[in-house]
Design a protein around this motif. Structure first.
Motif, mmCIF file in Angstrom:
data_model
loop_
_atom_site.group_PDB
_atom_site.id
_atom_site.type_symbol
_atom_site.label_atom_id
_atom_site.label_comp_id
_atom_site.label_asym_id
_atom_site.label_seq_id
_atom_site.Cartn_x
_atom_site.Cartn_y
_atom_site.Cartn_z
ATOM 1 N N GLN A 78 -46.345 -49.737 17.717
ATOM 2 C CA GLN A 78 -47.621 -49.657 17.872
ATOM 3 C C GLN A 78 -47.434 -48.221 19.105
ATOM 4 O OE1 GLN A 78 -50.959 -51.168 17.514
ATOM 5 N NE2 GLN A 78 -51.851 -49.553 18.542
ATOM 6 N N PHE A 79 -47.152 -48.232 20.413
ATOM 7 C CA PHE A 79 -47.742 -48.496 21.249
ATOM 8 C C PHE A 79 -46.395 -47.225 21.504
ATOM 9 C CE2 PHE A 79 -49.366 -52.301 23.571
ATOM 10 C CZ PHE A 79 -50.184 -51.818 23.370
ATOM 11 N N GLN A 80 -45.315 -47.115 20.603
ATOM 12 C CA GLN A 80 -44.346 -46.203 20.912
ATOM 13 C C GLN A 80 -45.415 -44.631 20.623
ATOM 14 O OE1 GLN A 80 -40.311 -46.490 18.220
ATOM 15 N NE2 GLN A 80 -39.421 -45.963 20.866
ATOM 16 N N ARG A 81 -45.289 -44.993 18.746
ATOM 17 C CA ARG A 81 -45.869 -43.650 18.290
ATOM 18 C C ARG A 81 -47.199 -43.397 19.685
ATOM 19 N NH1 ARG A 81 -44.959 -47.875 14.438
ATOM 20 N NH2 ARG A 81 -47.789 -48.565 14.741
ATOM 21 N N GLU A 82 -48.341 -43.665 19.360
ATOM 22 C CA GLU A 82 -48.749 -43.292 20.609
ATOM 23 C C GLU A 82 -48.289 -43.121 22.098
ATOM 24 O OE1 GLU A 82 -51.992 -46.594 21.967
ATOM 25 O OE2 GLU A 82 -52.216 -46.818 19.770
ATOM 26 N N SER A 83 -47.211 -43.360 22.756
ATOM 27 C CA SER A 83 -47.445 -42.696 23.250
ATOM 28 C C SER A 83 -46.356 -41.220 23.157
ATOM 29 C CB SER A 83 -46.358 -43.833 24.505
ATOM 30 O OG SER A 83 -45.125 -43.919 23.600
ATOM 31 N N ARG A 84 -45.963 -41.375 21.775
ATOM 32 C CA ARG A 84 -44.921 -40.494 21.874
ATOM 33 C C ARG A 84 -45.828 -38.860 21.696
ATOM 34 N NH1 ARG A 84 -42.733 -41.395 16.468
ATOM 35 N NH2 ARG A 84 -41.697 -43.033 17.424
ATOM 36 N N ILE A 85 -46.796 -38.648 21.321
ATOM 37 C CA ILE A 85 -48.150 -38.524 20.666
ATOM 38 C C ILE A 85 -47.759 -37.788 22.292
ATOM 39 C CG2 ILE A 85 -50.089 -36.823 20.354
ATOM 40 C CD1 ILE A 85 -49.543 -39.072 17.761
ATOM 41 N N MET A 86 -48.563 -38.485 23.660
ATOM 42 C CA MET A 86 -48.891 -38.177 24.729
ATOM 43 C C MET A 86 -48.139 -37.534 25.377
ATOM 44 S SD MET A 86 -50.780 -41.815 26.444
ATOM 45 C CE MET A 86 -50.906 -42.682 25.508
ATOM 46 N N LEU A 87 -46.657 -38.234 24.685
ATOM 47 C CA LEU A 87 -45.773 -37.286 26.025
ATOM 48 C C LEU A 87 -45.718 -35.797 25.474
ATOM 49 C CD1 LEU A 87 -43.656 -40.295 26.338
ATOM 50 C CD2 LEU A 87 -44.681 -39.425 27.947
ATOM 51 N N GLN A 88 -45.730 -35.201 24.526
ATOM 52 C CA GLN A 88 -45.595 -34.464 23.926
ATOM 53 C C GLN A 88 -47.150 -33.413 24.008
ATOM 54 O OE1 GLN A 88 -45.812 -35.216 19.563
ATOM 55 N NE2 GLN A 88 -43.781 -35.093 19.835
ATOM 56 N N SER A 89 -47.707 -34.359 24.550
ATOM 57 C CA SER A 89 -48.728 -32.949 25.496
ATOM 58 C C SER A 89 -48.130 -32.657 26.667
ATOM 59 C CB SER A 89 -49.888 -33.792 25.475
ATOM 60 O OG SER A 89 -50.513 -34.258 24.211
ATOM 61 N N VAL A 90 -47.640 -33.929 27.570
ATOM 62 C CA VAL A 90 -47.389 -34.575 28.956
ATOM 63 C C VAL A 90 -46.365 -32.577 28.848
ATOM 64 C CG1 VAL A 90 -45.775 -34.960 30.787
ATOM 65 C CG2 VAL A 90 -47.707 -36.438 29.165
ATOM 66 N N ASN A 91 -45.351 -32.961 27.670
ATOM 67 C CA ASN A 91 -44.445 -31.839 27.761
ATOM 68 C C ASN A 91 -45.019 -30.331 27.433
ATOM 69 O OD1 ASN A 91 -41.657 -31.339 28.055
ATOM 70 N ND2 ASN A 91 -41.210 -31.209 26.198
ATOM 71 N N ASP A 92 -46.169 -30.274 26.447
ATOM 72 C CA ASP A 92 -46.449 -28.638 26.360
ATOM 73 C C ASP A 92 -47.277 -28.257 27.563
ATOM 74 O OD1 ASP A 92 -45.643 -29.551 24.046
ATOM 75 O OD2 ASP A 92 -48.112 -29.738 23.377
#
Ligand SMILES: NC(=O)C1=CN([C@@H]2O[C@H](COP(=O)(O)OP(=O)(O)OC[C@H]3O[C@@H](n4cnc5c(N)ncnc54)[C@H](O)[C@@H]3O)[C@@H](O)[C@H]2O)C=CC1
Ligand SMILES: O=C(O)C(=O)Cc1ccc(O)cc1
Length: 379
Positions: A361-375
């Motif tokens: 669950q944390f992996q899924r959530e953090s994936r979305i956060m990390l995409q924003s960080v990359n954006d």
């Protein structure tokens, strides 16, 4: 250096610019409609955050996106960002005032960070707010005589003493409340100093949140809850979620959530500083998760050292939790020193099992956060 281009590329880019401009017009239209929703909600006294409507709307749009060959996550990301904007804008309309006959709200420490935020929210909700800061005590008697509520939000280290010494003569029906990050001692001090309604709050966010939508406010009941029930409703109208807790349970959770976390963040920053790490270089070589971690650590050092010292030092019991952490660190370091890779993997698997379903669950959530960080990267 100019980026390379071709006539065909320029033509297509012109078409994309046109679509983006149409998007801007659609956004304007949507923001105007949302502003109307804000006015209707304000009139009806409805909370700005409506979780069921939000979930239902997202589910429908995801389904429609799928049918149109658009990634459901794309429309979800866009709509969530738009909803955040709406929550920020709904603040401009103001909020329904739940309690009309309160008298004034005196915020002790009201010129500080969190006091400023609550002063703004209460004023936007129609309450008469008076600020009583450290140089204003000569006005205290006259301010307290009209007070329906006194809200304490001064540095943790002086909170209990101030409550005991300065807040024992409030009008009997005045609500005494606080926003301190720890709860047992301030709530006890308020109960001792004042015989009327008492309630403790801990807003689980900093003063830089744009909106209270979806934020958590912990409430510790003190005395005569029926007298301050309206305040819980008011906070819910601001969009926040109320979580009830006994002060002791709150403080024991805070040892890990706050004292321990802030302490290890502090040591992480201290270590980077002592190692004279070059932040530009670190950023250049950073993966998104490292950038996020560095942002989390750096964020601490952009805030008040006194606040974090108080949070850590006020909870002496957290020494044990921090000590245990250090022991575990040392033991893990021993594995490294003796090259025991197998034992490392064994312990890794034990911890992964302990996290259970939370890990993916944390992996899924953090994936979305990390995409924003990359954006957010600009080069
Ligand atoms: N800043 C944050 O992110 C959060 C803070 N809190 C809690 O809010 C409380 C206040 O924190 P901040 O607003 O960050 O601190 P702050 O330092 O920004 O504000 C404290 C205010 O109290 C005033 N003050 C100091 N001594 C006073 C006295 N004797 N009489 C009246 N006013 C006095 C100061 O002049 C200042 O305006 C603390 O209990 C903290 O634990 C809770 C959640 C988040
Ligand atoms: O914004 C941050 O980084 C925080 O951690 C804010 C914060 C500070 C103190 C609290 O008691 C609760 C929240």
């Amino acid at each position: 250096m100019n980026e390379k281009t071709t006539a065909e590329l320029e033509h297509l880019r012109g078409l994309i610019d046109g679509v983006d401009q149409q998007l801007l017009h659609l956004l304007r239209k949507r923001l105007d409609l949302v502003a109307q929703v804000g006015t209707v909600k304000h009139g009806a006294g409805l909370p700005i955050y409506a979780p069921q409507r939000e979930a239902a709307m997202l589910a429908k749009r995801r389904e429609e996106a799928k049918n149109m060959g658009i990634a459901p996550q794309l429309i979800e990301d866009i709509l969530r960002r738009l909803m955040r904007e709406s929550y920020l804008n709904e603040k401009d309309v103001g909020f329904k005032q739940v309690k009309k006959d309160l008298g004034s709200v005196v915020i002790v420490g009201g010129k500080g960070q969190l006091g400023g935020l609550f002063s703004q929210m209460l004023t936007l909700s129609g309450y008469q707010v008076e600020l009583l800061d450290k140089d204003d005590w000569q006005q205290a008697d006259s301010l307290f005589s009209n007070a329906g509520m006194v809200l304490v939000t001064v540095p943790i280290a002086i909170t209990c003493e101030l409550i005991r010494e300065k807040l024992s003569q409030l009008p009997a029906d005045c609500i005494l409340a606080d926003l301190t990050s720890i709860k047992t001692e301030p709530v006890n001090a308020m109960l001792e100093a004042h015989s009327g309604p008492v309630v403790g709050f801990h807003p689980m966010f900093g003063p830089d949140v744009g909106s209270l939508a979806k934020q958590v406010v912990v409430v510790c009941h003190g005395r005569e809850p029926d007298k301050y029930q309206w305040l819980l409703e008011q906070i819910a109208i601001w969009g926040a979620r109320i979580v009830e807790a006994e002060p002791e349970r709150h403080d024991s959770a805070m040892q890990l959530v706050q004292a321990m976390r802030h302490f290890s963040t502090f040591v992480y920053g201290l270590n980077l500083c002592k190692e004279e790490a070059d932040i530009d270089t670190l950023l250049q070589f950073s993966s998104p998760i490292y950038r996020l971690e560095l942002a989390m650590v750096g964020r601490l050092f952009a805030q008040s050292p006194e606040l974090y010292a108080d949070i850590i030092f006020a909870q002496q019991d957290s020494q044990h939790a921090i000590g245990d952490y250090l022991d575990n660190y040392r033991e893990a370091l021993e594995l490294l020193k003796r090259g025991d890779r197998d034992e490392f993997i064994k312990q890794f698997q034990t911890v992964a099992k302990w996290f259970g379903d939370f890990a993916p669950q944390f992996q899924r959530e953090s994936r979305i956060m990390l995409q924003s960080v990359n954006d957010m990267k600009t080069n």
